[in-house]
Design an enzyme around this catalytic site. Sequence first.
Site, PDB file in Angstrom:
ATOM      1  N   TYR A 198      43.609 -27.632  23.299  1.00 47.37           N
ATOM      2  CA  TYR A 198      43.626 -28.772  22.371  1.00 47.37           C
ATOM      3  C   TYR A 198      42.315 -29.516  22.625  1.00 47.37           C
ATOM      4  CZ  TYR A 198      44.426 -33.792  21.107  1.00 47.37           C
ATOM      5  OH  TYR A 198      44.338 -34.992  20.677  1.00 47.37           O
ATOM      6  N   ASP A 219      51.138 -35.017   4.994  1.00 49.51           N
ATOM      7  CA  ASP A 219      51.713 -34.839   6.385  1.00 49.51           C
ATOM      8  C   ASP A 219      52.601 -33.579   6.208  1.00 49.51           C
ATOM      9  OD1 ASP A 219      53.204 -35.262   8.928  1.00 49.51           O
ATOM     10  OD2 ASP A 219      51.925 -36.873   9.123  1.00 49.51           O
TER      11      ASP A 219
HETATM   12  P1  NAD Z   1      51.120 -37.393  16.022  1.00 48.46           P
HETATM   13  O1  NAD Z   1      51.651 -36.086  16.450  1.00 48.46           O
HETATM   14  O2  NAD Z   1      52.342 -38.557  15.824  1.00 48.46           O
HETATM   15  O3  NAD Z   1      50.736 -37.218  14.379  1.00 48.46           O
HETATM   16  C1  NAD Z   1      50.247 -36.139  13.816  1.00 48.46           C
HETATM   17  C2  NAD Z   1      50.786 -36.059  12.670  1.00 48.46           C
HETATM   18  O4  NAD Z   1      49.994 -34.826  12.160  1.00 48.46           O
HETATM   19  C3  NAD Z   1      52.173 -35.847  12.378  1.00 48.46           C
HETATM   20  O5  NAD Z   1      52.740 -36.632  11.633  1.00 48.46           O
HETATM   21  C4  NAD Z   1      52.151 -34.431  12.092  1.00 48.46           C
HETATM   22  O6  NAD Z   1      53.686 -34.120  11.344  1.00 48.46           O
HETATM   23  C5  NAD Z   1      51.084 -34.207  11.239  1.00 48.46           C
HETATM   24  N1  NAD Z   1      50.631 -32.850  11.161  1.00 48.46           N
HETATM   25  C6  NAD Z   1      50.650 -31.819  12.270  1.00 48.46           C
HETATM   26  N2  NAD Z   1      50.115 -30.552  11.892  1.00 48.46           N
HETATM   27  C7  NAD Z   1      49.998 -30.667  10.552  1.00 48.46           C
HETATM   28  C8  NAD Z   1      49.494 -29.940   9.446  1.00 48.46           C
HETATM   29  N3  NAD Z   1      49.087 -28.769   9.588  1.00 48.46           N
HETATM   30  N4  NAD Z   1      49.487 -30.257   8.007  1.00 48.46           N
HETATM   31  C9  NAD Z   1      49.764 -31.551   7.884  1.00 48.46           C
HETATM   32  N5  NAD Z   1      50.251 -32.392   8.865  1.00 48.46           N
HETATM   33  C10 NAD Z   1      50.242 -32.039  10.151  1.00 48.46           C
HETATM   34  O7  NAD Z   1      50.029 -37.707  17.048  1.00 48.46           O
HETATM   35  P2  NAD Z   1      49.549 -39.049  17.133  1.00 48.46           P
HETATM   36  O8  NAD Z   1      49.533 -39.287  18.679  1.00 48.46           O
HETATM   37  O9  NAD Z   1      49.695 -40.092  16.187  1.00 48.46           O
HETATM   38  O10 NAD Z   1      47.761 -38.407  17.120  1.00 48.46           O
HETATM   39  C11 NAD Z   1      46.962 -38.900  15.843  1.00 48.46           C
HETATM   40  C12 NAD Z   1      45.573 -38.223  15.890  1.00 48.46           C
HETATM   41  O11 NAD Z   1      44.954 -38.909  16.886  1.00 48.46           O
HETATM   42  C13 NAD Z   1      45.680 -36.761  16.379  1.00 48.46           C
HETATM   43  O12 NAD Z   1      44.727 -36.041  15.539  1.00 48.46           O
HETATM   44  C14 NAD Z   1      45.572 -36.750  17.779  1.00 48.46           C
HETATM   45  O13 NAD Z   1      44.888 -35.546  18.038  1.00 48.46           O
HETATM   46  C15 NAD Z   1      44.577 -38.007  18.077  1.00 48.46           C
HETATM   47  N6  NAD Z   1      44.868 -38.502  19.209  1.00 48.46           N
HETATM   48  C16 NAD Z   1      45.831 -39.145  19.635  1.00 48.46           C
HETATM   49  C17 NAD Z   1      45.946 -39.870  21.054  1.00 48.46           C
HETATM   50  C18 NAD Z   1      47.139 -40.709  21.372  1.00 48.46           C
HETATM   51  O14 NAD Z   1      46.910 -41.076  22.410  1.00 48.46           O
HETATM   52  N7  NAD Z   1      48.215 -40.725  20.612  1.00 48.46           N
HETATM   53  C19 NAD Z   1      44.767 -39.639  21.656  1.00 48.46           C
HETATM   54  C20 NAD Z   1      43.774 -38.969  21.421  1.00 48.46           C
HETATM   55  C21 NAD Z   1      43.556 -38.203  20.072  1.00 48.46           C
END
Ligand code: NAD
Length: 322
Positions: free
Chosen positions: A145, A35
Amino acid sequence: MKKKTRVLVTGGAGFIGSHLVARLASEGMQVVVLDNLSSGSIENVKDSSDRIQFVKGDIRDQNLVKKLAHEAQVIFHLAANASVPASVSDPEYDFQTNVIGTFNLLHSSVGQNLKSFVFASSAAVYGSSNITLSERSAPNPVSPYGTTKLCGEMLGLSYKRSFMIPFVIARIFNVYGPRMPRYVMHDFYWNLRKNPKELKILGTGKQLRQFCYVNDAVDALMLIADKGKDVYNVAGAEVLSIEKLATIFVEKISPEARITATGTSWSGDIEKLLADISKLQKLGFIPRTNLAQGIDSLIKSLDEGSKSRVFRQRATSKGPHE
Ligand code: NAD
Protein backbone atom coordinates in the site's frame (compact mmCIF):
# COMPACT_ATOMS: atom_id res chain seq x y z
CA MET A 1 -12.56 27.49 -4.64
CA LYS A 2 -15.30 29.54 -6.27
CA LYS A 3 -18.96 28.45 -6.14
CA LYS A 4 -20.05 26.27 -9.07
CA THR A 5 -16.51 24.97 -9.66
CA ARG A 6 -16.83 21.57 -11.35
CA VAL A 7 -15.18 19.12 -8.98
CA LEU A 8 -14.53 15.43 -9.56
CA VAL A 9 -14.11 13.39 -6.37
CA THR A 10 -12.91 9.84 -6.90
CA GLY A 11 -13.67 7.60 -3.93
CA GLY A 12 -16.35 10.11 -2.91
CA ALA A 13 -18.60 7.39 -1.46
CA GLY A 14 -15.88 6.32 0.96
CA PHE A 15 -15.20 7.50 4.49
CA ILE A 16 -13.18 10.69 3.94
CA GLY A 17 -14.54 11.22 0.41
CA SER A 18 -18.16 11.37 1.57
CA HIS A 19 -17.38 14.09 4.12
CA LEU A 20 -15.49 16.02 1.45
CA VAL A 21 -18.40 15.65 -0.97
CA ALA A 22 -20.85 16.94 1.65
CA ARG A 23 -18.65 19.99 2.26
CA LEU A 24 -18.18 20.76 -1.44
CA ALA A 25 -21.92 20.38 -2.13
CA SER A 26 -22.80 22.62 0.82
CA GLU A 27 -20.42 25.27 -0.53
CA GLY A 28 -22.18 25.29 -3.91
CA MET A 29 -19.70 23.31 -6.03
CA GLN A 30 -20.86 21.11 -8.90
CA VAL A 31 -19.71 17.75 -7.64
CA VAL A 32 -19.29 14.52 -9.59
CA VAL A 33 -18.45 11.42 -7.58
CA LEU A 34 -16.74 8.45 -9.21
CA ASP A 35 -16.72 5.36 -7.02
CA ASN A 36 -16.95 1.62 -7.65
CA LEU A 37 -18.45 1.05 -4.18
CA SER A 38 -15.88 -1.64 -3.40
CA SER A 39 -15.47 -0.31 0.13
CA GLY A 40 -17.64 2.81 -0.01
CA SER A 41 -21.40 2.98 0.08
CA ILE A 42 -24.13 4.99 -1.60
CA GLU A 43 -25.60 5.50 1.90
CA ASN A 44 -22.55 7.62 2.71
CA VAL A 45 -23.60 10.29 0.20
CA LYS A 46 -27.36 10.06 0.59
CA ASP A 47 -27.58 13.44 2.39
CA SER A 48 -25.97 15.17 -0.61
CA SER A 49 -27.63 13.01 -3.28
CA ASP A 50 -29.88 15.76 -4.70
CA ARG A 51 -26.89 18.10 -5.13
CA ILE A 52 -24.30 15.78 -6.68
CA GLN A 53 -23.92 13.50 -9.67
CA PHE A 54 -22.96 9.98 -8.67
CA VAL A 55 -21.24 7.74 -11.20
CA LYS A 56 -20.77 4.12 -10.23
CA GLY A 57 -17.58 3.19 -12.03
CA ASP A 58 -13.98 2.28 -11.74
CA ILE A 59 -10.85 4.41 -12.01
CA ARG A 60 -9.28 1.49 -13.90
CA ASP A 61 -11.77 2.20 -16.72
CA GLN A 62 -9.73 4.60 -18.84
CA ASN A 63 -12.58 5.74 -21.11
CA LEU A 64 -14.84 6.60 -18.22
CA VAL A 65 -12.05 8.40 -16.38
CA LYS A 66 -11.20 10.37 -19.51
CA LYS A 67 -14.78 11.54 -19.95
CA LEU A 68 -15.15 12.65 -16.32
CA ALA A 69 -11.71 14.27 -16.07
CA HIS A 70 -12.47 16.33 -19.20
CA GLU A 71 -15.43 17.93 -17.46
CA ALA A 72 -13.60 18.77 -14.21
CA GLN A 73 -11.86 21.94 -13.04
CA VAL A 74 -10.61 20.43 -9.77
CA ILE A 75 -9.92 16.76 -9.01
CA PHE A 76 -9.71 15.22 -5.56
CA HIS A 77 -8.35 11.73 -6.11
CA LEU A 78 -9.21 9.56 -3.12
CA ALA A 79 -10.28 6.28 -4.75
CA ALA A 80 -7.87 3.59 -3.69
CA ASN A 81 -7.39 0.40 -1.91
CA ALA A 82 -7.01 2.26 1.39
CA SER A 83 -6.09 -0.68 3.60
CA VAL A 84 -2.58 -1.90 4.41
CA PRO A 85 -3.66 -5.48 5.28
CA ALA A 86 -5.74 -5.67 2.06
CA SER A 87 -2.66 -4.61 0.07
CA VAL A 88 -0.75 -7.51 1.60
CA SER A 89 -3.50 -10.06 0.89
CA ASP A 90 -4.27 -8.71 -2.62
CA PRO A 91 -1.30 -6.68 -3.91
CA GLU A 92 -2.57 -6.90 -7.47
CA TYR A 93 -5.81 -5.00 -6.78
CA ASP A 94 -3.77 -2.51 -4.76
CA PHE A 95 -1.40 -1.98 -7.71
CA GLN A 96 -4.12 -1.82 -10.35
CA THR A 97 -6.20 0.70 -8.42
CA ASN A 98 -3.57 2.82 -6.72
CA VAL A 99 -1.08 2.97 -9.60
CA ILE A 100 -2.95 2.32 -12.87
CA GLY A 101 -6.05 4.15 -11.62
CA THR A 102 -3.94 7.17 -10.64
CA PHE A 103 -2.15 7.05 -13.99
CA ASN A 104 -5.54 7.04 -15.81
CA LEU A 105 -6.62 10.18 -13.97
CA LEU A 106 -3.35 12.01 -14.50
CA HIS A 107 -3.14 11.06 -18.16
CA SER A 108 -6.74 12.15 -18.74
CA SER A 109 -6.00 15.52 -17.11
CA VAL A 110 -3.34 16.55 -19.62
CA GLY A 111 -4.37 19.73 -21.44
CA GLN A 112 -7.50 20.17 -19.32
CA ASN A 113 -6.52 23.47 -17.68
CA LEU A 114 -7.23 22.06 -14.22
CA LYS A 115 -6.99 24.42 -11.25
CA SER A 116 -5.89 21.68 -8.87
CA PHE A 117 -5.36 17.92 -8.71
CA VAL A 118 -5.20 16.80 -5.08
CA PHE A 119 -3.82 13.31 -4.52
CA ALA A 120 -4.76 11.54 -1.28
CA SER A 121 -1.46 9.92 -0.40
CA SER A 122 -0.60 8.39 2.92
CA ALA A 123 1.79 8.45 5.86
CA ALA A 124 2.49 4.85 4.81
CA VAL A 125 4.95 6.23 2.22
CA TYR A 126 7.33 7.01 5.10
CA GLY A 127 7.39 3.44 6.45
CA SER A 128 8.71 2.70 9.95
CA SER A 129 10.50 5.53 11.62
CA ASN A 130 11.44 6.81 15.04
CA ILE A 131 11.39 10.46 14.14
CA THR A 132 8.60 12.98 13.80
CA LEU A 133 8.03 12.97 10.07
CA SER A 134 8.25 16.11 8.02
CA GLU A 135 7.60 16.29 4.30
CA ARG A 136 11.40 16.29 3.85
CA SER A 137 11.79 12.90 5.57
CA ALA A 138 12.89 10.17 3.17
CA PRO A 139 10.08 7.86 2.02
CA ASN A 140 10.72 4.19 2.76
CA PRO A 141 7.42 2.28 2.54
CA VAL A 142 7.16 -1.16 4.15
CA SER A 143 3.84 -2.34 2.65
CA PRO A 144 2.52 -2.73 -0.91
CA TYR A 145 0.00 0.00 0.00
CA GLY A 146 2.71 2.50 1.00
CA THR A 147 4.64 1.63 -2.14
CA THR A 148 1.70 2.13 -4.49
CA LYS A 149 0.89 5.47 -2.82
CA LEU A 150 4.51 6.55 -3.36
CA CYS A 151 4.21 5.45 -7.02
CA GLY A 152 1.10 7.66 -7.28
CA GLU A 153 3.06 10.60 -5.88
CA MET A 154 5.96 10.06 -8.29
CA LEU A 155 3.66 9.65 -11.29
CA GLY A 156 1.87 12.86 -10.33
CA LEU A 157 5.13 14.78 -9.95
CA SER A 158 6.28 13.58 -13.35
CA TYR A 159 2.98 14.76 -14.89
CA LYS A 160 3.34 18.07 -13.06
CA ARG A 161 6.80 18.61 -14.56
CA SER A 162 6.07 17.27 -18.03
CA PHE A 163 2.47 18.43 -18.58
CA MET A 164 1.90 21.26 -16.04
CA ILE A 165 -0.77 19.33 -14.11
CA PRO A 166 -1.31 21.33 -10.87
CA PHE A 167 -0.61 18.22 -8.80
CA VAL A 168 -0.51 18.53 -4.99
CA ILE A 169 -0.11 15.82 -2.39
CA ALA A 170 -1.92 15.30 0.92
CA ARG A 171 0.02 12.72 2.97
CA ILE A 172 -2.78 11.67 5.24
CA PHE A 173 -2.06 10.17 8.67
CA ASN A 174 -4.79 8.49 10.79
CA VAL A 175 -8.23 9.97 10.18
CA TYR A 176 -11.26 9.06 12.31
CA GLY A 177 -14.90 10.02 12.62
CA PRO A 178 -18.41 9.03 11.58
CA ARG A 179 -18.64 6.57 8.66
CA MET A 180 -15.14 5.21 9.21
CA PRO A 181 -15.22 1.67 7.80
CA ARG A 182 -12.21 0.17 9.60
CA TYR A 183 -9.09 1.20 11.53
CA VAL A 184 -8.33 0.99 15.22
CA MET A 185 -11.11 3.16 16.74
CA HIS A 186 -13.74 1.35 14.68
CA ASP A 187 -12.34 -2.01 15.84
CA PHE A 188 -12.16 -0.95 19.50
CA TYR A 189 -15.83 0.09 19.41
CA TRP A 190 -17.09 -3.12 17.78
CA ASN A 191 -14.84 -5.43 19.79
CA LEU A 192 -16.10 -3.89 23.03
CA ARG A 193 -19.70 -4.18 21.89
CA LYS A 194 -19.08 -7.87 21.10
CA ASN A 195 -17.14 -8.59 24.27
CA PRO A 196 -17.68 -5.97 27.01
CA LYS A 197 -15.32 -7.85 29.36
CA GLU A 198 -12.07 -7.60 27.42
CA LEU A 199 -10.41 -5.33 24.87
CA LYS A 200 -7.41 -6.76 23.02
CA ILE A 201 -4.80 -4.41 21.59
CA LEU A 202 -2.79 -5.66 18.62
CA GLY A 203 0.93 -5.19 19.31
CA THR A 204 2.38 -3.60 22.42
CA GLY A 205 -0.05 -0.73 22.81
CA LYS A 206 2.91 1.63 22.82
CA GLN A 207 2.31 2.63 19.17
CA LEU A 208 1.99 6.40 18.89
CA ARG A 209 -0.45 8.18 16.57
CA GLN A 210 -1.71 11.68 15.78
CA PHE A 211 -5.36 11.17 14.93
CA CYS A 212 -7.15 13.73 12.79
CA TYR A 213 -10.91 14.23 12.96
CA VAL A 214 -12.46 13.77 9.53
CA ASN A 215 -13.87 17.33 9.26
CA ASP A 216 -10.38 18.66 9.96
CA ALA A 217 -9.00 16.38 7.24
CA VAL A 218 -11.58 17.87 4.87
CA ASP A 219 -10.45 21.40 5.88
CA ALA A 220 -6.90 20.32 5.04
CA LEU A 221 -7.84 18.91 1.62
CA MET A 222 -9.75 22.11 0.74
CA LEU A 223 -6.80 24.27 1.83
CA ILE A 224 -4.35 22.16 -0.17
CA ALA A 225 -6.59 22.47 -3.26
CA ASP A 226 -6.82 26.25 -2.86
CA LYS A 227 -3.33 27.19 -1.72
CA GLY A 228 -1.12 24.09 -1.87
CA LYS A 229 2.04 24.02 -3.94
CA ASP A 230 3.55 20.58 -3.37
CA VAL A 231 3.31 18.07 -0.49
CA TYR A 232 1.67 18.38 2.95
CA ASN A 233 1.32 16.11 5.96
CA VAL A 234 -2.30 15.94 7.14
CA ALA A 235 -2.64 14.92 10.79
CA GLY A 236 -4.11 16.04 14.10
CA ALA A 237 -2.09 17.97 16.65
CA GLU A 238 -2.44 15.61 19.65
CA VAL A 239 -0.14 12.59 20.19
CA LEU A 240 -1.75 9.51 21.69
CA SER A 241 -0.65 5.93 22.41
CA ILE A 242 -2.90 3.08 21.34
CA GLU A 243 -2.90 1.95 24.99
CA LYS A 244 -4.30 5.34 26.07
CA LEU A 245 -6.82 5.22 23.24
CA ALA A 246 -7.97 1.80 24.47
CA THR A 247 -8.42 3.25 27.98
CA ILE A 248 -10.62 6.04 26.61
CA PHE A 249 -12.82 3.57 24.71
CA VAL A 250 -13.08 1.27 27.73
CA GLU A 251 -14.07 4.20 29.99
CA LYS A 252 -16.72 5.36 27.55
CA ILE A 253 -18.17 2.00 26.47
CA SER A 254 -17.48 -0.68 29.03
CA PRO A 255 -15.60 0.44 32.19
CA GLU A 256 -15.36 -3.12 33.52
CA ALA A 257 -13.37 -4.37 30.50
CA ARG A 258 -9.81 -5.61 30.96
CA ILE A 259 -7.23 -4.34 28.43
CA THR A 260 -4.69 -6.87 27.13
CA ALA A 261 -1.94 -6.39 24.55
CA THR A 262 -1.30 -9.31 22.16
CA GLY A 263 2.35 -8.34 21.62
CA THR A 264 2.18 -9.03 17.88
CA SER A 265 0.40 -6.93 15.31
CA TRP A 266 -0.61 -7.02 11.65
CA SER A 267 2.00 -6.87 8.91
CA GLY A 268 2.74 -3.23 8.09
CA ASP A 269 1.78 -1.83 11.51
CA ILE A 270 4.10 1.05 12.41
CA GLU A 271 5.31 1.76 15.98
CA LYS A 272 5.56 5.51 15.79
CA LEU A 273 3.62 7.55 13.27
CA LEU A 274 4.05 11.17 14.20
CA ALA A 275 3.72 14.12 11.87
CA ASP A 276 5.20 17.56 11.70
CA ILE A 277 2.19 19.55 10.46
CA SER A 278 3.82 22.99 10.49
CA LYS A 279 3.83 23.21 6.70
CA LEU A 280 0.07 22.65 6.57
CA GLN A 281 -0.39 25.07 9.47
CA LYS A 282 1.42 27.72 7.45
CA LEU A 283 -1.28 27.31 4.79
CA GLY A 284 -3.80 28.15 7.54
CA PHE A 285 -4.69 24.72 8.93
CA ILE A 286 -6.11 24.71 12.46
CA PRO A 287 -7.47 21.38 13.76
CA ARG A 288 -10.89 22.34 15.16
CA THR A 289 -11.95 19.12 16.88
CA ASN A 290 -10.04 17.80 19.87
CA LEU A 291 -9.82 14.07 20.56
CA ALA A 292 -12.39 14.10 23.36
CA GLN A 293 -15.02 15.77 21.14
CA GLY A 294 -14.10 13.69 18.11
CA ILE A 295 -14.26 10.34 19.91
CA ASP A 296 -17.63 11.29 21.44
CA SER A 297 -19.08 12.08 18.03
CA LEU A 298 -17.64 8.88 16.54
CA ILE A 299 -19.15 6.75 19.33
CA LYS A 300 -22.50 8.56 18.96
CA SER A 301 -22.59 7.86 15.23
CA LEU A 302 -21.62 4.20 15.70
CA ASP A 303 -24.33 3.84 18.38
CA GLU A 304 -26.92 5.38 16.04
CA GLY A 305 -25.72 3.19 13.15
CA SER A 306 -25.94 0.02 15.19
CA LYS A 307 -29.46 0.92 16.43
CA SER A 308 -30.73 1.56 12.90
CA ARG A 309 -29.08 -1.65 11.67
CA VAL A 310 -30.88 -3.67 14.37
CA PHE A 311 -34.09 -1.80 13.50
CA ARG A 312 -33.68 -2.54 9.77
CA GLN A 313 -32.89 -6.19 10.49
CA ARG A 314 -36.00 -6.46 12.64
CA ALA A 315 -38.12 -4.68 10.07
CA THR A 316 -37.04 -7.00 7.25
CA SER A 317 -36.77 -10.19 9.29
CA LYS A 318 -39.26 -13.01 8.75
CA GLY A 319 -38.43 -14.32 12.20
CA PRO A 320 -40.88 -15.72 14.76
CA HIS A 321 -41.52 -12.32 16.40
CA GLU A 322 -43.57 -11.19 13.37
P1 NAD B 1 -12.34 4.30 1.91
O1 NAD B 1 -12.02 2.87 1.61
O2 NAD B 1 -13.51 4.58 2.79
O3 NAD B 1 -12.53 5.11 0.54
C1 NAD B 1 -11.99 4.69 -0.68
C2 NAD B 1 -13.10 4.79 -1.72
O4 NAD B 1 -12.55 4.45 -3.00
C3 NAD B 1 -14.24 3.82 -1.45
O5 NAD B 1 -15.48 4.48 -1.54
C4 NAD B 1 -14.10 2.77 -2.55
O6 NAD B 1 -15.35 2.19 -2.92
C5 NAD B 1 -13.47 3.59 -3.66
N1 NAD B 1 -12.69 2.77 -4.60
C6 NAD B 1 -11.78 1.79 -4.30
N2 NAD B 1 -11.27 1.27 -5.44
C7 NAD B 1 -11.85 1.94 -6.46
C8 NAD B 1 -11.75 1.87 -7.88
N3 NAD B 1 -10.91 0.98 -8.46
N4 NAD B 1 -12.50 2.70 -8.64
C9 NAD B 1 -13.34 3.59 -8.07
N5 NAD B 1 -13.50 3.71 -6.73
C10 NAD B 1 -12.77 2.90 -5.94
O7 NAD B 1 -11.01 4.95 2.50
P2 NAD B 1 -10.77 6.35 3.21
O8 NAD B 1 -10.31 6.05 4.58
O9 NAD B 1 -11.92 7.27 3.00
O10 NAD B 1 -9.52 6.87 2.39
C11 NAD B 1 -9.65 7.82 1.33
C12 NAD B 1 -8.27 8.09 0.75
O11 NAD B 1 -7.40 8.62 1.74
C13 NAD B 1 -7.60 6.84 0.19
O12 NAD B 1 -6.88 7.17 -0.97
C14 NAD B 1 -6.64 6.45 1.30
O13 NAD B 1 -5.53 5.72 0.80
C15 NAD B 1 -6.24 7.81 1.86
N6 NAD B 1 -5.83 7.73 3.27
C16 NAD B 1 -6.76 7.54 4.25
C17 NAD B 1 -6.33 7.47 5.58
C18 NAD B 1 -7.32 7.31 6.73
O14 NAD B 1 -6.90 7.40 7.89
N7 NAD B 1 -8.59 7.09 6.48
C19 NAD B 1 -4.97 7.58 5.89
C20 NAD B 1 -4.07 7.74 4.84
C21 NAD B 1 -4.51 7.84 3.54
